[in-house]
Every structure is written in structure tokens, then in C-alpha cells.
Design a protein around this motif. Structure first.
Motif, PDB file in Angstrom:
ATOM      1  N   PRO A  76       4.207  72.468 -23.790  1.00  0.00           N
ATOM      2  CA  PRO A  76       3.171  72.548 -22.859  1.00  0.00           C
ATOM      3  C   PRO A  76       2.804  71.184 -22.174  1.00  0.00           C
ATOM      4  O   PRO A  76       3.104  70.361 -22.863  1.00  0.00           O
ATOM      5  CB  PRO A  76       1.871  73.031 -23.978  1.00  0.00           C
ATOM      6  CG  PRO A  76       2.670  73.595 -24.980  1.00  0.00           C
ATOM      7  CD  PRO A  76       3.641  72.987 -25.353  1.00  0.00           C
ATOM      8  N   ASP A  77       2.584  71.327 -21.131  1.00  0.00           N
ATOM      9  CA  ASP A  77       2.362  70.069 -20.115  1.00  0.00           C
ATOM     10  C   ASP A  77       0.648  69.976 -20.217  1.00  0.00           C
ATOM     11  O   ASP A  77       0.264  70.008 -18.754  1.00  0.00           O
ATOM     12  CB  ASP A  77       3.023  69.969 -18.830  1.00  0.00           C
ATOM     13  CG  ASP A  77       2.935  68.592 -18.211  1.00  0.00           C
ATOM     14  OD1 ASP A  77       2.736  67.626 -19.135  1.00  0.00           O
ATOM     15  OD2 ASP A  77       3.393  68.500 -17.063  1.00  0.00           O
ATOM     16  N   ASN A  78       0.061  69.931 -20.851  1.00  0.00           N
ATOM     17  CA  ASN A  78      -1.435  69.837 -20.872  1.00  0.00           C
ATOM     18  C   ASN A  78      -2.032  68.587 -21.554  1.00  0.00           C
ATOM     19  O   ASN A  78      -2.915  68.671 -22.135  1.00  0.00           O
ATOM     20  CB  ASN A  78      -2.029  71.303 -21.596  1.00  0.00           C
ATOM     21  CG  ASN A  78      -1.456  70.789 -22.914  1.00  0.00           C
ATOM     22  OD1 ASN A  78      -0.657  70.317 -23.402  1.00  0.00           O
ATOM     23  ND2 ASN A  78      -2.000  71.984 -23.900  1.00  0.00           N
ATOM     24  N   LEU A  79      -1.585  67.399 -20.962  1.00  0.00           N
ATOM     25  CA  LEU A  79      -1.893  66.056 -21.568  1.00  0.00           C
ATOM     26  C   LEU A  79      -3.451  65.899 -20.902  1.00  0.00           C
ATOM     27  O   LEU A  79      -3.807  66.031 -19.738  1.00  0.00           O
ATOM     28  CB  LEU A  79      -1.023  65.006 -21.119  1.00  0.00           C
ATOM     29  CG  LEU A  79       0.219  65.146 -21.617  1.00  0.00           C
ATOM     30  CD1 LEU A  79       1.033  63.970 -21.397  1.00  0.00           C
ATOM     31  CD2 LEU A  79       0.282  65.216 -23.207  1.00  0.00           C
ATOM     32  N   THR A  80      -4.191  65.279 -21.690  1.00  0.00           N
ATOM     33  CA  THR A  80      -5.586  64.749 -21.437  1.00  0.00           C
ATOM     34  C   THR A  80      -5.546  63.619 -20.379  1.00  0.00           C
ATOM     35  O   THR A  80      -4.874  62.599 -20.637  1.00  0.00           O
ATOM     36  CB  THR A  80      -6.566  64.346 -22.725  1.00  0.00           C
ATOM     37  OG1 THR A  80      -6.533  65.511 -23.504  1.00  0.00           O
ATOM     38  CG2 THR A  80      -8.022  64.082 -22.282  1.00  0.00           C
ATOM     39  N   PRO A  81      -6.174  63.786 -19.400  1.00  0.00           N
ATOM     40  CA  PRO A  81      -5.968  62.389 -18.442  1.00  0.00           C
ATOM     41  C   PRO A  81      -6.756  61.092 -18.983  1.00  0.00           C
ATOM     42  O   PRO A  81      -7.628  61.224 -19.599  1.00  0.00           O
ATOM     43  CB  PRO A  81      -7.095  62.850 -16.854  1.00  0.00           C
ATOM     44  CG  PRO A  81      -7.138  64.357 -17.320  1.00  0.00           C
ATOM     45  CD  PRO A  81      -7.013  64.844 -18.678  1.00  0.00           C
ATOM     46  N   ALA A  82      -6.145  60.133 -18.679  1.00  0.00           N
ATOM     47  CA  ALA A  82      -6.660  58.953 -19.196  1.00  0.00           C
ATOM     48  C   ALA A  82      -8.088  58.481 -18.513  1.00  0.00           C
ATOM     49  O   ALA A  82      -8.597  58.897 -17.467  1.00  0.00           O
ATOM     50  CB  ALA A  82      -5.639  57.836 -18.719  1.00  0.00           C
ATOM     51  N   PRO A  83      -8.924  57.804 -19.170  1.00  0.00           N
ATOM     52  CA  PRO A  83     -10.206  57.210 -18.742  1.00  0.00           C
ATOM     53  C   PRO A  83      -9.790  56.649 -17.360  1.00  0.00           C
ATOM     54  O   PRO A  83      -8.871  56.121 -17.153  1.00  0.00           O
ATOM     55  CB  PRO A  83     -10.702  56.287 -19.688  1.00  0.00           C
ATOM     56  CG  PRO A  83      -9.961  56.788 -21.083  1.00  0.00           C
ATOM     57  CD  PRO A  83      -8.587  57.364 -20.616  1.00  0.00           C
ATOM     58  N   ALA A  84     -11.023  56.540 -16.675  1.00  0.00           N
ATOM     59  CA  ALA A  84     -10.735  55.913 -15.427  1.00  0.00           C
ATOM     60  C   ALA A  84     -10.423  54.695 -15.305  1.00  0.00           C
ATOM     61  O   ALA A  84     -10.769  53.851 -16.214  1.00  0.00           O
ATOM     62  CB  ALA A  84     -12.272  55.896 -14.637  1.00  0.00           C
ATOM     63  N   ASP A  85      -9.578  54.107 -14.479  1.00  0.00           N
ATOM     64  CA  ASP A  85      -8.936  52.990 -14.093  1.00  0.00           C
ATOM     65  C   ASP A  85      -7.868  52.642 -15.065  1.00  0.00           C
ATOM     66  O   ASP A  85      -7.333  51.394 -15.081  1.00  0.00           O
ATOM     67  CB  ASP A  85     -10.052  51.925 -13.986  1.00  0.00           C
ATOM     68  CG  ASP A  85     -10.797  52.217 -12.944  1.00  0.00           C
ATOM     69  OD1 ASP A  85     -10.548  52.743 -11.720  1.00  0.00           O
ATOM     70  OD2 ASP A  85     -12.277  51.747 -12.919  1.00  0.00           O
TER      71      ASP A  85
END
Length: 464
Positions: A76-85
Motif C-alpha cells: 500500500p502506498d499510504n505514507l503519512t505526509p511529513a511535517p511542514a517544511d
């Protein structure tokens, strides 16, 4: 292949030629690779923690084989987005080689010789004769390939590498550095080369180096002799024997293959025969499409319950020997203390570089499993003396080290001056948890993890 490869730089001209050969190879095996992909997609699934093990095995029988499980064709390609910047800038990795043939013929000889003996006294049923014929084909295909990387294994490594490149393109941009290292075992070297060939195709400008030397085995494939001697204490053996007593044997299998099961037991050990016959069928799923079809002719002899019991037997043994089991002193995972220190030291060094790229290491499941226990990823630092608890609490070895298993540390920062470096861990390409606090899971502060691990290692070494 067992000798040191040295530290060899891959020249762009050579890689362009290699890329051409790779395209030619792909054209030649196009239909075969698609057959493998189709087979894997039909027979294998990516297990989820929400599913009971029995249900996973019902859908994907190879899960029952623990370290012989076949890596899934997709994730599954469901990675959590990284924190801002924050952006990915460095990857540190340790992966197991891809699917291989069984290491030694002896693993197949146990059920095979029993079948041959039964044939010699005319005790095989029609099903038994058909099964023996399939076993002959499997042995013929495996002869002089013991431990070799298979085409399925090469394709697994290429796919894992391709997904890594596409998920984190910033790490592999322009002429980024990729330092690959392997144990001196041929299947690991070939897995490393398969990965590097794939990266060179995806970006011919990459600055790639490869190394496989006995000099680095102290952390790439360290087997601690002192800890090894206590892997299975008398107390652990007693607990294991009690746990497996009701799970061994298979009278139904004996009735399928032998005319007079009660008589044949004089030459066939039911428990050994059942276990190794299942292993033979499950292991061949790692070789190639045609042999996998033959292997399925062996697997139809077993019910899901049969396979599930074998998984319980193997999973308990892996916990006793490689986990934090108090019956063995709860310290075997420290066998990978040198690898963990090296991963930390390499990362600390790379954090000072503007574009550090990736460090990829290729080794074995007997290193990867205790490393994951040592770190405490996904609760694999579990300690219990009750072997019935390990399944209930999610200590499932098959989820850690299928063929091609991999542990990826993905590092993030806003710019090269950013000292608040974050990272996350991917176990078999899926986000994992660590036993330290964080404000933004699955992202953790590198400094927190570093301090936690070094303090843990220092405390252990004080008492060693």
C-alpha cells in the motif's frame, strides 16, 4: 564470489552499458516476469495486524513458512505526509536478500528419503506416487543451486528499489551518492547488484559504489558466539517441547500418502515428515513460476489448520532463539549491537553533508530479526515466558523477515542547517512505531532515538 569485491566505483560508461543489457534482459524475460507477478498477486497478500494469523495463512499460505515467506508483489502506498517544511534527504537501510533456493539438500532429503523407503516396500498410495514424482522434479531443479538467489528474488529486489526511488526522489536526485554494502554471501551480493542496476537505470547520473568485504562482517553479519550458546537453554527447550507437543504430527497426511500408515511409521517419523514435507512445498514458492506450480501440488495435501500449527511451531522457536525471551536471558537481540552502532555512526556522519544520498546494506534475516527486536520496532522487544502470548501480542516473525525483507530509516529536514532532524522507520516499506515519545507519529526526532539506543547499548555492555 565469496572473496572481497573491494570498494568498486561504478563508472557511468559501464552503467550505461549495463542499463542497455538490463533492457535487453527485460525484453527477453518480459512474459516470464509478468507470469511471476501474476502468480504472486494471486497467491500472496500483504498481512495486516488486524487479521488473525489463521486468516492470513488461509489467504496466503506461504505466510506459514516464517522466514521462507515470499515478499508481496505490491505494498500500500499510504505514507503519512511529513511535517511542514521537512523533506527527505537521506536513507539508511538494511535488507535481506531476495528469494533463494533452500540452503542445503538435507532439508528436502528428510521427507524425500522417507518417501523412497516407502516406495521400496510398495506402501505408497496413488497420491503418494504422484507426490514422489513432484518431489523428484523439485530436487532436480534445486540440485547445485542450494542457497542461490532466484529470478523471483531478483525481481523482488528490483521492485523494492524502484518503489524506494519513486517514494523518495529527492534522495536520489542528480548525482546523489549511493553507498551499497553486502555480506560476502553470493545471494546478498547479487541482491545488492540487482538493486544498484535498477537505480542506475532510474537515474544514470547517480554516484554508486558497492562493497562486499570480510572486513565489515563484524556488523553486517555478526553472530555472537557467547549469546549463541544460550539461544536455547534447558528451560527454553522444556517450554518449547510443551508448546509443540499438541501441534506436531498429521495422521491425515499419512493416510493420504501411505497404504498402511501404522506399519509405515516404523520407517517414517510422522512429526518430522509432516514438518519437512510442508517446508518443501512452501520453500519452492520462492524459486520460479513452474516450480511454484509443482510446489502447490504438495501444499494441497495440507489444510489451513495444518499450516497454522506449523507457523506456531516455527514462530515460537524464532522468538525463543532471536527475541527478548527471558527463558534464554532476554539478551540475544544484543548480538546486533555493532550493526546498530554502525547505523547510528553512519547517520551522524551523513547529517553533516548537504546531499548524503543513501546507504543500503544487504544481509540476512538472522541479523534483521534481532536488530528489529533490539530497537523495539512495532513491539518486537516483547518479553514473556508464556509462548502462548507471543501470537496474541503480535510477535509474528513472518511479518518481519520474508524473503527480501527490509528496514528503511528515512531522514527529513528543512535545509542542511536544520538541526531538528526527523526520521521515520519503514519495516517492509510500511510505517512502523518505535518505543520512544513523539509529537508527530510516525516521525521521531533523530536525537531522541540516538540517545535512547546508545544508552541501551551502553547499559548492556557494562554487564557483558
Amino acid at each position: 564470489m565469496n572473496k572481497s569485491m573491494g570498494n568498486r566505483k561504478i563508472i557511468m560508461k559501464e552503467m550505461r552499458g549495463a542499463a542497455f543489457l538490463r533492457r535487453l534482459e527485460l525484453a527477453m524475460v518480459f512474459s516470464f516476469s509478468h507470469a511471476i507477478a501474476f502468480f504472486i498477486s494471486q497467491f500472496l497478500i500483504l498481512p495486516t495486524a488486524a487479521q488473525p494469523v489463521f486468516d492470513i495463512i488461509k489467504q496466503s499460505p506461504t505466510y506459514a513458512s516464517c522466514n521462507y515467506d515470499v515478499y508481496p508483489d505490491s505494498v500500500p502506498d499510504n505514507l503519512t505526509p511529513a511535517p511542514a517544511d521537512k523533506h527527505p534527504f537521506y536513507i539508511s537501510h538494511y535488507g535481506r536478500h531476495g528469494s533463494r533456493y533452500i540452503n542445503k539438500r538435507s532439508g528436502y532429503d528428510i521427507p524425500y528419503k522417507m518417501m523412497v523407503q516407502a516406495k521400496g516396500v510398495d506402501e505408497l498410495t496413488p497420491t503418494g506416487k504422484r507426490v514422489l514424482n513432484e518431489m523428484n522434479h523439485i530436487l532436480e531443479d534445486s540440485e547445485k543451486r542450494w542457497g542461490d538467489l532466484t529470478e523471483i528474488g531478483r525481481e523482488q529486489i528490483r521492485q523494492i528499489t524502484r518503489r524506494m526511488f519513486k517514494r523518495f526522489p529527492e534522495v536520489f536526485a542528480d548525482s546523489a551518492r549511493v553507498a551499497a554494502r553486502s555480506t560476502v554471501v553470493p545471494r546478498c551480493i547479487m541482491s545488492m547488484e540487482s538493486a544498484m542496476m535498477e537505480l542506475a537505470q532510474l537515474n544514470p547520473r547517480l554516484n554508486i559504489t558497492m562493497d562486499a568485504s570480510k572486513r565489515t562482517q563484524i556488523y553486517m553479519n555478526h553472530q555472537d558466539s557467547k549469546l549463541y550458546r544460550t539461544k536455547l537453554t534447558p528451560e527454553a527447550q522444556e517450554a518449547y517441547d510443551a508448546y509443540t507437543a499438541t501441534r506436531l504430527g498429521n495422521s491425515r497426511l499419512m493416510e493420504q500418502l501411505f497404504k498402511n500408515p501404522d506399519i509405515i511409521k516404523e520407517i517414517v517419523d510422522e512429526s518430522f515428515f509432516n514438518y519437512y514435507m510442508m517446508k518443501m512445498g512452501l520453500f519452492q514458492m520462492n524459486t520460479h513460476f513452474h516450480m511454484a506450480e509443482r510446489a502447490k501440488q504438495l501444499l494441497v495435501l495440507f489444510t489451513t489448520e495444518d499450516l497454522y500449527r506449523m507457523w506456531q511451531i516455527d514462530n515460537a522457536l524464532w522468538y525463543l532463539q532471536y527475541g527478548f525471551c527471558p527463558l534464554n536471558g532476554a539478551d540475544y537481540p544484543y548480538s546486533q549491537r555493532f550493526l546498530l552502532r554502525q547505523i547510528i555512526a553512519d547517520a551522524d556522519s551523513c547529517l553533516r553533508i548537504e546531499k548524503p544520498g543513501a546507504q543500503l546494506r544487504f544481509g540476512h534475516e538472522t541479523v534483521l530479526l534481532p536488530l528489529i527486536c533490539l530497537i523495539g520496532i512495532n513491539g518486537y522487544d516483547l518479553q514473556t515466558t508464556d509462548l502462548d502470548e507471543i501470537e496474541a501480542k503480535g510477535w509474528w516473525s513472518s511479518s518481519v523477515f520474508p524473503m527480501g525483507a527490509n528496514l528503511q530509516f528515512i531522514f527529513y529536514r528543512s535545509d542542511p542547517q536544520d538541526e531538528d532532524v526527523l526520521f521515520k522507520v519503514l519495516l517492509n516499506e510500511q510505517e512502523a512505531t518505535l518505543p520512544i515519545a513523539t509529537d508527530s507519529p510516525p516521525y521521531y526526532r533523530w536525537a531522541d532515538f540516538r540517545n535512547y539506543c546508545l544508552a541501551k547499548l551502553d547499559e548492556y555492555e557494562k554487564t557483558r
